[in-house]
Scaffold this motif. Structure first.
Motif, PDB file in Angstrom:
ATOM      1  N   THR A 365       0.741  -1.280   0.011  1.00  0.00           N
ATOM      2  CA  THR A 365       0.079   0.000  -0.106  1.00  0.00           C
ATOM      3  C   THR A 365       0.909   1.178  -0.165  1.00  0.00           C
ATOM      4  N   GLN A 366       0.298   2.515  -0.062  1.00  0.00           N
ATOM      5  CA  GLN A 366       1.025   3.663  -0.407  1.00  0.00           C
ATOM      6  C   GLN A 366       1.408   3.983   1.015  1.00  0.00           C
ATOM      7  N   ALA A 367       0.853   3.671   2.203  1.00  0.00           N
ATOM      8  CA  ALA A 367       1.269   3.839   3.320  1.00  0.00           C
ATOM      9  C   ALA A 367       2.696   3.058   3.739  1.00  0.00           C
ATOM     10  N   VAL A 368       2.751   1.829   3.403  1.00  0.00           N
ATOM     11  CA  VAL A 368       3.832   1.094   3.672  1.00  0.00           C
ATOM     12  C   VAL A 368       4.907   1.624   2.944  1.00  0.00           C
ATOM     13  N   LYS A 369       4.649   2.013   1.546  1.00  0.00           N
ATOM     14  CA  LYS A 369       5.519   2.677   0.545  1.00  0.00           C
ATOM     15  C   LYS A 369       6.230   3.676   1.159  1.00  0.00           C
ATOM     16  N   LYS A 370       5.517   4.582   1.657  1.00  0.00           N
ATOM     17  CA  LYS A 370       6.073   6.080   2.278  1.00  0.00           C
ATOM     18  C   LYS A 370       6.903   5.645   3.320  1.00  0.00           C
ATOM     19  N   LEU A 371       6.377   4.691   4.370  1.00  0.00           N
ATOM     20  CA  LEU A 371       7.241   4.267   5.435  1.00  0.00           C
ATOM     21  C   LEU A 371       8.462   3.975   4.881  1.00  0.00           C
ATOM     22  N   TYR A 372       8.616   3.129   4.142  1.00  0.00           N
ATOM     23  CA  TYR A 372       9.981   2.445   3.748  1.00  0.00           C
ATOM     24  C   TYR A 372      10.745   3.768   3.034  1.00  0.00           C
ATOM     25  N   GLU A 373      10.126   4.340   2.314  1.00  0.00           N
ATOM     26  CA  GLU A 373      10.785   5.479   1.719  1.00  0.00           C
ATOM     27  C   GLU A 373      11.502   6.448   2.672  1.00  0.00           C
ATOM     28  N   ARG A 374      10.966   6.543   3.792  1.00  0.00           N
ATOM     29  CA  ARG A 374      11.192   7.519   4.823  1.00  0.00           C
ATOM     30  C   ARG A 374      12.243   6.874   6.051  1.00  0.00           C
ATOM     31  N   ASN A 375      12.049   5.531   5.929  1.00  0.00           N
ATOM     32  CA  ASN A 375      12.950   4.912   7.173  1.00  0.00           C
ATOM     33  C   ASN A 375      13.456   3.870   6.722  1.00  0.00           C
ATOM     34  N   HIS A 376      13.845   3.596   5.384  1.00  0.00           N
ATOM     35  CA  HIS A 376      14.578   2.347   5.054  1.00  0.00           C
ATOM     36  C   HIS A 376      15.425   2.752   4.143  1.00  0.00           C
ATOM     37  N   ILE A 377      16.570   1.806   4.136  1.00  0.00           N
ATOM     38  CA  ILE A 377      17.466   1.790   3.039  1.00  0.00           C
ATOM     39  C   ILE A 377      17.747   0.562   2.478  1.00  0.00           C
ATOM     40  N   ILE A 378      17.987   0.474   1.148  1.00  0.00           N
ATOM     41  CA  ILE A 378      18.246  -0.787   0.487  1.00  0.00           C
ATOM     42  C   ILE A 378      19.354  -0.354  -0.470  1.00  0.00           C
ATOM     43  N   GLN A 379      20.575  -0.781  -0.417  1.00  0.00           N
ATOM     44  CA  GLN A 379      21.743  -0.451  -1.169  1.00  0.00           C
ATOM     45  C   GLN A 379      22.626  -1.363  -1.245  1.00  0.00           C
ATOM     46  N   ASP A 380      23.391  -1.636  -2.352  1.00  0.00           N
ATOM     47  CA  ASP A 380      24.412  -2.594  -2.397  1.00  0.00           C
ATOM     48  C   ASP A 380      25.615  -1.724  -3.043  1.00  0.00           C
ATOM     49  N   MET A 381      26.705  -1.689  -2.344  1.00  0.00           N
ATOM     50  CA  MET A 381      27.734  -0.914  -2.842  1.00  0.00           C
ATOM     51  C   MET A 381      29.030  -1.565  -3.336  1.00  0.00           C
ATOM     52  N   LEU A 382      29.377  -1.528  -4.252  1.00  0.00           N
ATOM     53  CA  LEU A 382      30.494  -2.301  -4.541  1.00  0.00           C
ATOM     54  C   LEU A 382      31.988  -1.633  -4.643  1.00  0.00           C
ATOM     55  N   VAL A 383      33.011  -1.928  -3.740  1.00  0.00           N
ATOM     56  CA  VAL A 383      33.927  -0.962  -3.560  1.00  0.00           C
ATOM     57  C   VAL A 383      35.352  -1.937  -3.455  1.00  0.00           C
ATOM     58  N   PRO A 384      36.417  -1.475  -3.641  1.00  0.00           N
ATOM     59  CA  PRO A 384      37.678  -2.254  -3.799  1.00  0.00           C
ATOM     60  C   PRO A 384      37.777  -2.461  -2.319  1.00  0.00           C
ATOM     61  N   ILE A 385      38.294  -3.944  -2.149  1.00  0.00           N
ATOM     62  CA  ILE A 385      38.533  -4.444  -0.886  1.00  0.00           C
ATOM     63  C   ILE A 385      39.393  -3.808  -0.206  1.00  0.00           C
ATOM     64  N   GLU A 386      40.413  -2.997  -0.491  1.00  0.00           N
ATOM     65  CA  GLU A 386      41.003  -2.315   0.011  1.00  0.00           C
ATOM     66  C   GLU A 386      40.323  -1.206   0.997  1.00  0.00           C
ATOM     67  N   LYS A 387      39.169  -0.693   0.562  1.00  0.00           N
ATOM     68  CA  LYS A 387      38.552   0.140   1.029  1.00  0.00           C
ATOM     69  C   LYS A 387      37.569  -0.216   2.262  1.00  0.00           C
ATOM     70  N   PHE A 388      37.550  -1.742   2.483  1.00  0.00           N
ATOM     71  CA  PHE A 388      36.462  -2.411   2.967  1.00  0.00           C
ATOM     72  C   PHE A 388      36.145  -1.696   4.288  1.00  0.00           C
ATOM     73  N   LYS A 389      37.250  -1.481   5.306  1.00  0.00           N
ATOM     74  CA  LYS A 389      37.147  -0.853   6.731  1.00  0.00           C
ATOM     75  C   LYS A 389      36.675   0.404   6.700  1.00  0.00           C
ATOM     76  N   GLU A 390      37.130   1.334   5.682  1.00  0.00           N
ATOM     77  CA  GLU A 390      36.649   2.578   5.663  1.00  0.00           C
ATOM     78  C   GLU A 390      35.049   2.839   5.274  1.00  0.00           C
ATOM     79  N   SER A 391      34.932   1.656   4.440  1.00  0.00           N
ATOM     80  CA  SER A 391      33.535   1.874   3.785  1.00  0.00           C
ATOM     81  C   SER A 391      32.614   1.425   4.883  1.00  0.00           C
ATOM     82  N   VAL A 392      32.909   0.420   5.646  1.00  0.00           N
ATOM     83  CA  VAL A 392      32.065   0.055   6.972  1.00  0.00           C
ATOM     84  C   VAL A 392      31.869   1.015   7.980  1.00  0.00           C
TER      85      VAL A 392
END
Ligand SMILES: Cc1cc2nc3c(=O)[nH]c(=O)nc-3n(C[C@H](O)[C@H](O)[C@H](O)COP(=O)(O)OP(=O)(O)OC[C@H]3O[C@@H](n4cnc5c(N)ncnc54)[C@H](O)[C@@H]3O)c2cc1C
Ligand SMILES: NC(=O)C1=CN([C@@H]2O[C@H](COP(=O)(O)OP(=O)(O)OC[C@H]3O[C@@H](n4cnc5c(N)ncnc54)[C@H](OP(=O)(O)O)[C@@H]3O)[C@@H](O)[C@H]2O)C=CC1
Ligand SMILES: CC(C)=CCC[C@@H](C)[C@H]1CC[C@@]2(C)C3=C(CC[C@]12C)[C@@]1(C)CC[C@H](O)C(C)(C)[C@@H]1CC3
Length: 508
Positions: A365-392
């Motif tokens: 529903t729109q309500a759930v969608k809005k809730l996810y939009e404001r309060n949720h993150i879904i991301q995959d970031m691909l970084v060189p392994i040397e940057k692992f600690k810095e990225s976390v």
């Protein structure tokens, strides 16, 4: 979930009550969806099984491809008024958003859902683009073959994984999904059908991955297969600091012959579990854990227990391993069915889970969608392994979402969107959940993350929201070969640019 009260309070009266019910009691609706999901799966299962047994798909493939080409010619005959995209409805796809462009573009039916051919001699399987990962493992594993790696959610399709990307725990050896593909069959903007390999047309072969269906319509893919053994021997090694996580991961990555699978889950910035695995044919039956069975705990919760119990070894059936994050949709299911890991629920209803992502998406529903939009993150970031600690540490400062999914992968230096100077080891950092930092702002925070990743010479996975500008996007992804191919294949009118399909504006 995070700020539910704020969302509920923002509307008044009756609306607020309905919104409250939809947000707080979503599980009631989802439980109704469970039998439907199961039925849907069973029907698909039976259909695919019959088709595969009858071997009827290969003989019909050519006429189905001709039908795609015919639609492209029709588009041209009608004056090529708007660009083309596939007619697959957005609710069926594996991302949070709906593609707005599907409403305005010329949609081409690419209804190609079958496994075409398995060649033990060439060690490849030839499939149509709507074949799913669940379908492939269910068909290949019992025959003693499997994909070098299987992106774990059952409903991910080969077409989506080729045109987008796929990454999994043996990617540290095999690379991304594109690197296990040996040939593509495409219908181009002029309606012609081409078979492409690295040798026949290297420019097109290397520009297809990450092109999001903007160079042509994919109609078949030939993928490498490897012999499958029945079980995976898993070692779990808890780590107590980021430094230790980095050291253990690198140590394990230095042993590619011993470790087919390498993955880690961080449960805070200082605590995590590194997992390594090998395919084996014999097990110590006392240590067999069939984690795919309906009553078993969610996989990430099972992994968490090793923080308390210390290092451990167990054996998991291969297909259970390949789909280990399916039943809990990584850890997203806890927002949807909060009590889903309770043993009573698991024993009574676990056999119907997971709800199908497509049905969840269709009934969101729109309500759930809005809730996810404001309060949720879904991301995959691909970084060189040397940057692992810095990225976390950076993700911790910005969102502090745990568990974090860590999946190392090899990125060969090849032409295409992901240009690197030399063969490199990268790591996918998957952030799925409710940010616990108070100043989280979906747009501003994601923009800061994108800038960080771009500066680190990393890449953002495009099924997720991207807020980059066109210039920033072009800086992150090398467009030189892509531009050359778009001009050679006359794609200008036929397909939009990748950015126009993935930018936040193009998605609802
Ligand atoms: C030839 C063939 C073709 C198929 N084609 C399709 C298809 O086109 N589309 C499609 O969606 N499915 C297809 N499947 C089945 C599919 O892969 C699913 O896993 C199926 O929903 C599970 O049905 P099941 O009878 O094996 O039940 P079970 O194995 O009991 O599964 C019940 C539930 O658990 C999930 N599950 C199954 N195995 C695991 C595991 N190891 N770890 C975690 N969760 C798991 C399932 O998704 C399902 O929701 C096919 C299977 C075969 C043999
Ligand atoms: N472990 C992993 O690697 C995971 C990966 N993912 C991501 O999920 C996505 C895959 O989801 P899925 O639902 O399978 O795919 P989608 O339907 O979302 O397709 C993704 C893109 O590929 C294009 N595409 C798909 N099939 C064809 C085709 N036959 N011809 C031309 N273009 C095509 C689509 O074009 P159009 O817009 O025209 O339909 C779309 O732009 C990928 O982006 C992947 O990165 C998600 C979870 C896990
Ligand atoms: C590279 C890897 C491993 C990526 C994993 C990505 C998953 C965590 C994503 C893919 C699809 C995804 C975005 C989805 C959702 C959660 C996160 C998922 C499962 C959910 C289920 C969240 C709840 C939403 O209401 C809705 C149902 C629309 C979506 C559907 C897609």
């Amino acid at each position: 979930m995070g700020d539910r009260k704020a969302v509920t309070a923002s509307s008044g009266g009756f609306d607020a009550v309905v919104e409250h019910i939809l947000i707080h009691y979503r599980w009631v609706f989802v439980i109704v969806l469970l039998p439907l999901s199961l039925l849907y799966d069973v029907l698909l299962y039976v259909r695919s099984w019959v088709v595969f047994q009858l071997s009827s798909a290969p003989s019909k493939h050519a006429s189905k491809v001709e039908n795609v080409a015919k639609q492209v010619r029709q588009w041209s005959a009608e004056g090529a008024r708007t660009p083309m995209c596939t007619a697959r409805p957005s609710w069926q796809t594996m991302s949070f958003r709906h593609a707005k462009y599907k409403k305005t573009m010329f949609t081409v039916n690419v209804n190609l859902v079958d496994i075409l051919d398995l060649s033990a001699e060439r060690r490849t399987v030839r499939v149509e683009p709507l074949v799913t990962m669940g379908q492939l493992t269910a068909t290949l594993d019992p025959l003693g073959w499997t994909l070098p790696f299987v992106p774990e959610l059952d409903d991910l399709t080969v077409g989506g994984l080729v045109m987008g990307t796929g990454v999994e725990t043996s990617s540290h050896k095999h690379g991304l999904f594109q690197h296990i593909c040996v040939a593509y069959e495409l219908v181009l903007a002029d309606g012609s059908v081409v078979q492409v390999t690295k040798d026949s047309d290297p420019d097109l072969f290397y520009s297809v991955p990450w092109s999001y269906g903007t160079l042509g319509l994919l109609t078949a893919v030939e993928i490498r297969i490897v012999p499958a053994l029945r079980f995976v021997k898993m070692q779990y090694e808890p780590v107590r600091s980021l430094e230790e996580a980095d050291t253990v991961l690198r140590r394990q990555l230095d042993l590619p012959e011993e470790n087919e699978f390498v993955e880690a889950l961080m449960f805070s910035k200082d605590e995590g579990v590194v997992m390594t695995g090998q395919m084996v044919s014999c097990v110590d039956w006392g240590k067999l854990n069939e984690i795919g069975r309906w009553h078993k705990p969610w996989f990430f919760e099972h992994v968490r227990t090793f923080l308390r119990s210390g290092p451990g070894v167990e054996y998991i059936p291969l297909r259970d391993y390949q789909h280990r994050h399916s039943r809990s949709l990584f850890w997203e299911i806890k927002e949807i069915i909060p009590f889903g890991n309770n043993p009573v629920f698991r024993y009574l209803f676990g056999w119907m889970t997971p709800p199908k992502v497509s049905l969840l998406k269709l009934t969101q529903t729109q309500a759930v969608k809005k809730l996810y939009e404001r309060n949720h993150i879904i991301q995959d970031m691909l970084v060189p392994i040397e940057k692992f600690k810095e990225s976390v540490l950076f993700f911790d400062e910005e969102v502090a979402v745990y568990p974090l999914w860590l999946c190392p992968f090899r990125l060969p230096s090849e032409p295409g969107m992901l240009r690197v100077d030399k063969d490199s080891m990268y790591i996918d950092i998957g952030v799925y959940g409710v940010p616990t930092r108070k100043d989280f702002d979906p747009k501003e925070t994601t923009r800061r993350i994108e800038a960080f990743v771009s500066k680190a010479k990393g890449f953002q996975m495009l099924y997720a929201d991207t807020y980059t500008t066109r210039e920033e996007f072009r800086k992150m992804f090398d467009h030189s070969l892509y531009d050359k191919m778009r001009s050679r294949l006359k794609c200008d009118k036929a397909f939009p640019e990748v950015y126009e399909k993935v930018c936040r504006k193009a998605r609802d």
